[in-house]
Motif scaffolding. Sequence first.
Motif, PDB file in Angstrom:
ATOM      1  N   PRO A  23      33.087  18.602 -61.648  1.00 31.75           N
ATOM      2  CA  PRO A  23      32.552  17.956 -60.449  1.00 31.75           C
ATOM      3  C   PRO A  23      33.536  16.990 -59.812  1.00 31.75           C
ATOM      4  CG  PRO A  23      30.847  18.081 -62.112  1.00 31.75           C
ATOM      5  CD  PRO A  23      32.126  18.538 -62.749  1.00 31.75           C
ATOM      6  N   PRO A  24      34.261  16.149 -60.568  1.00 31.66           N
ATOM      7  CA  PRO A  24      35.256  15.303 -59.907  1.00 31.66           C
ATOM      8  C   PRO A  24      36.352  16.129 -59.238  1.00 31.66           C
ATOM      9  CG  PRO A  24      34.722  14.361 -62.022  1.00 31.66           C
ATOM     10  CD  PRO A  24      34.046  15.710 -61.948  1.00 31.66           C
ATOM     11  N   ALA A  25      36.747  17.241 -59.800  1.00 34.96           N
ATOM     12  CA  ALA A  25      37.773  18.089 -59.181  1.00 34.96           C
ATOM     13  C   ALA A  25      37.223  18.656 -57.866  1.00 34.96           C
ATOM     14  CB  ALA A  25      38.175  19.212 -60.122  1.00 34.96           C
ATOM     15  N   ALA A  26      35.965  19.074 -57.897  1.00 36.68           N
ATOM     16  CA  ALA A  26      35.356  19.586 -56.664  1.00 36.68           C
ATOM     17  C   ALA A  26      35.234  18.466 -55.644  1.00 36.68           C
ATOM     18  CB  ALA A  26      33.982  20.193 -56.983  1.00 36.68           C
ATOM     19  N   GLU A  27      34.916  17.274 -56.139  1.00 41.95           N
ATOM     20  CA  GLU A  27      34.821  16.105 -55.248  1.00 41.95           C
ATOM     21  C   GLU A  27      36.191  15.794 -54.639  1.00 41.95           C
ATOM     22  OE1 GLU A  27      33.407  12.902 -53.130  1.00 41.95           O
ATOM     23  OE2 GLU A  27      32.275  14.497 -54.114  1.00 41.95           O
ATOM     24  N   LEU A  28      37.238  15.871 -55.472  1.00 42.27           N
ATOM     25  CA  LEU A  28      38.597  15.645 -54.964  1.00 42.27           C
ATOM     26  C   LEU A  28      38.987  16.702 -53.935  1.00 42.27           C
ATOM     27  CD1 LEU A  28      40.529  14.593 -58.194  1.00 42.27           C
ATOM     28  CD2 LEU A  28      39.943  13.152 -56.233  1.00 42.27           C
ATOM     29  N   LYS A  29      38.627  17.943 -54.192  1.00 42.95           N
ATOM     30  CA  LYS A  29      38.929  19.020 -53.242  1.00 42.95           C
ATOM     31  C   LYS A  29      38.205  18.779 -51.923  1.00 42.95           C
ATOM     32  CE  LYS A  29      39.757  23.591 -52.247  1.00 42.95           C
ATOM     33  NZ  LYS A  29      40.206  23.465 -50.886  1.00 42.95           N
ATOM     34  N   ARG A  30      36.911  18.402 -52.039  1.00 38.56           N
ATOM     35  CA  ARG A  30      36.127  18.125 -50.821  1.00 38.56           C
ATOM     36  C   ARG A  30      36.736  16.946 -50.061  1.00 38.56           C
ATOM     37  NH1 ARG A  30      32.911  14.680 -48.895  1.00 38.56           N
ATOM     38  NH2 ARG A  30      32.758  13.436 -50.779  1.00 38.56           N
ATOM     39  N   ARG A  31      37.117  15.907 -50.776  1.00 35.62           N
ATOM     40  CA  ARG A  31      37.717  14.725 -50.150  1.00 35.62           C
ATOM     41  C   ARG A  31      39.068  15.078 -49.518  1.00 35.62           C
ATOM     42  NH1 ARG A  31      37.409  10.574 -47.182  1.00 35.62           N
ATOM     43  NH2 ARG A  31      38.706   8.832 -47.761  1.00 35.62           N
ATOM     44  N   ASN A  32      39.842  15.889 -50.211  1.00 40.76           N
ATOM     45  CA  ASN A  32      41.123  16.328 -49.682  1.00 40.76           C
ATOM     46  C   ASN A  32      40.923  17.123 -48.385  1.00 40.76           C
ATOM     47  OD1 ASN A  32      43.945  16.607 -49.723  1.00 40.76           O
ATOM     48  ND2 ASN A  32      43.760  18.657 -50.587  1.00 40.76           N
ATOM     49  N   ASP A  33      39.939  18.044 -48.404  1.00 38.48           N
ATOM     50  CA  ASP A  33      39.644  18.816 -47.190  1.00 38.48           C
ATOM     51  C   ASP A  33      39.220  17.898 -46.043  1.00 38.48           C
ATOM     52  OD1 ASP A  33      40.235  21.114 -48.561  1.00 38.48           O
ATOM     53  OD2 ASP A  33      38.140  21.687 -48.935  1.00 38.48           O
ATOM     54  N   GLU A  34      38.414  16.900 -46.388  1.00 43.47           N
ATOM     55  CA  GLU A  34      37.946  15.947 -45.376  1.00 43.47           C
ATOM     56  C   GLU A  34      39.120  15.156 -44.798  1.00 43.47           C
ATOM     57  OE1 GLU A  34      35.368  11.933 -45.638  1.00 43.47           O
ATOM     58  OE2 GLU A  34      34.396  13.702 -46.522  1.00 43.47           O
ATOM     59  N   LEU A  35      40.019  14.723 -45.660  1.00 41.31           N
ATOM     60  CA  LEU A  35      41.200  13.972 -45.204  1.00 41.31           C
ATOM     61  C   LEU A  35      42.112  14.852 -44.354  1.00 41.31           C
ATOM     62  CD1 LEU A  35      42.032  11.898 -48.403  1.00 41.31           C
ATOM     63  CD2 LEU A  35      41.120  11.030 -46.235  1.00 41.31           C
ATOM     64  N   GLU A  36      42.280  16.110 -44.746  1.00 38.17           N
ATOM     65  CA  GLU A  36      43.103  17.030 -43.948  1.00 38.17           C
ATOM     66  C   GLU A  36      42.478  17.243 -42.574  1.00 38.17           C
ATOM     67  OE1 GLU A  36      43.584  20.544 -46.321  1.00 38.17           O
ATOM     68  OE2 GLU A  36      45.169  19.644 -47.547  1.00 38.17           O
ATOM     69  N   LYS A  37      41.144  17.351 -42.535  1.00 37.37           N
ATOM     70  CA  LYS A  37      40.453  17.505 -41.244  1.00 37.37           C
ATOM     71  C   LYS A  37      40.660  16.258 -40.380  1.00 37.37           C
ATOM     72  CE  LYS A  37      35.897  18.078 -39.205  1.00 37.37           C
ATOM     73  NZ  LYS A  37      34.461  18.075 -39.447  1.00 37.37           N
ATOM     74  N   GLN A  38      40.537  15.088 -40.989  1.00 38.75           N
ATOM     75  CA  GLN A  38      40.769  13.845 -40.244  1.00 38.75           C
ATOM     76  C   GLN A  38      42.202  13.761 -39.751  1.00 38.75           C
ATOM     77  OE1 GLN A  38      39.610  10.669 -42.866  1.00 38.75           O
ATOM     78  NE2 GLN A  38      37.407  11.008 -42.546  1.00 38.75           N
ATOM     79  N   LEU A  39      43.140  14.211 -40.573  1.00 34.83           N
ATOM     80  CA  LEU A  39      44.545  14.211 -40.164  1.00 34.83           C
ATOM     81  C   LEU A  39      44.766  15.127 -38.969  1.00 34.83           C
ATOM     82  CD1 LEU A  39      47.475  13.359 -40.669  1.00 34.83           C
ATOM     83  CD2 LEU A  39      47.667  15.300 -42.257  1.00 34.83           C
ATOM     84  N   ARG A  40      44.187  16.349 -39.021  1.00 35.16           N
ATOM     85  CA  ARG A  40      44.306  17.272 -37.875  1.00 35.16           C
ATOM     86  C   ARG A  40      43.717  16.648 -36.612  1.00 35.16           C
ATOM     87  NH1 ARG A  40      42.774  20.982 -41.723  1.00 35.16           N
ATOM     88  NH2 ARG A  40      40.606  20.950 -40.987  1.00 35.16           N
ATOM     89  N   GLU A  41      42.524  16.043 -36.752  1.00 38.84           N
ATOM     90  CA  GLU A  41      41.888  15.412 -35.595  1.00 38.84           C
ATOM     91  C   GLU A  41      42.731  14.258 -35.067  1.00 38.84           C
ATOM     92  OE1 GLU A  41      38.051  14.361 -37.107  1.00 38.84           O
ATOM     93  OE2 GLU A  41      37.250  16.399 -36.896  1.00 38.84           O
ATOM     94  N   SER A  42      43.312  13.492 -35.975  1.00 35.85           N
ATOM     95  CA  SER A  42      44.178  12.387 -35.584  1.00 35.85           C
ATOM     96  C   SER A  42      45.411  12.897 -34.847  1.00 35.85           C
ATOM     97  CB  SER A  42      44.597  11.599 -36.821  1.00 35.85           C
ATOM     98  OG  SER A  42      45.512  10.590 -36.489  1.00 35.85           O
ATOM     99  N   LYS A  43      45.994  13.984 -35.333  1.00 35.33           N
ATOM    100  CA  LYS A  43      47.165  14.564 -34.664  1.00 35.33           C
ATOM    101  C   LYS A  43      46.786  15.103 -33.293  1.00 35.33           C
ATOM    102  CE  LYS A  43      50.036  15.659 -38.649  1.00 35.33           C
ATOM    103  NZ  LYS A  43      50.732  16.693 -39.399  1.00 35.33           N
TER     104      LYS A  43
END
Length: 126
Positions: A25-45
């Motif tokens: 579950p923490p690995a899945a949480e990290l993956k979800r958080r990573n995906d969320e951060l990547e999405k925020q980065l794309r939106e920021s760019k």
Amino acid sequence: MAMMMAAIGIGAGNKKAMKPEKDAPPAAELKRRNDELEKQLRESKEREEEMRRQLQSAFERLRVAEEAEERLCSQLGELEAEAVHQAREYHARIVSLMEQLSRANMLLHKAGASPSSSSISIHSSS
């Protein structure tokens, strides 16, 4: 008793096998958080790129406005120079007409006539 220890050993092995599942579950949480951060980065760019386009557009509008201001200032300077030239010509014409009027008055006085009783005709020299 050996049976019991064997059962405990097997149970202990199951606990170790369950521990990686708890890590999942923490690995899945990290993956979800990573995906969320990547999405925020794309939106920021994307926002950054949009701001760059808006800034470029503002610079272009500023450049056009500055060029227009320069043209207007140049035209205003030309109009002011023309107005000064016309004012000088007008002043020179007034001075010329005053001199003609003065000469005409002197001629009338020398001739003995009164300026109010005679008609004065002034011809322009232009």
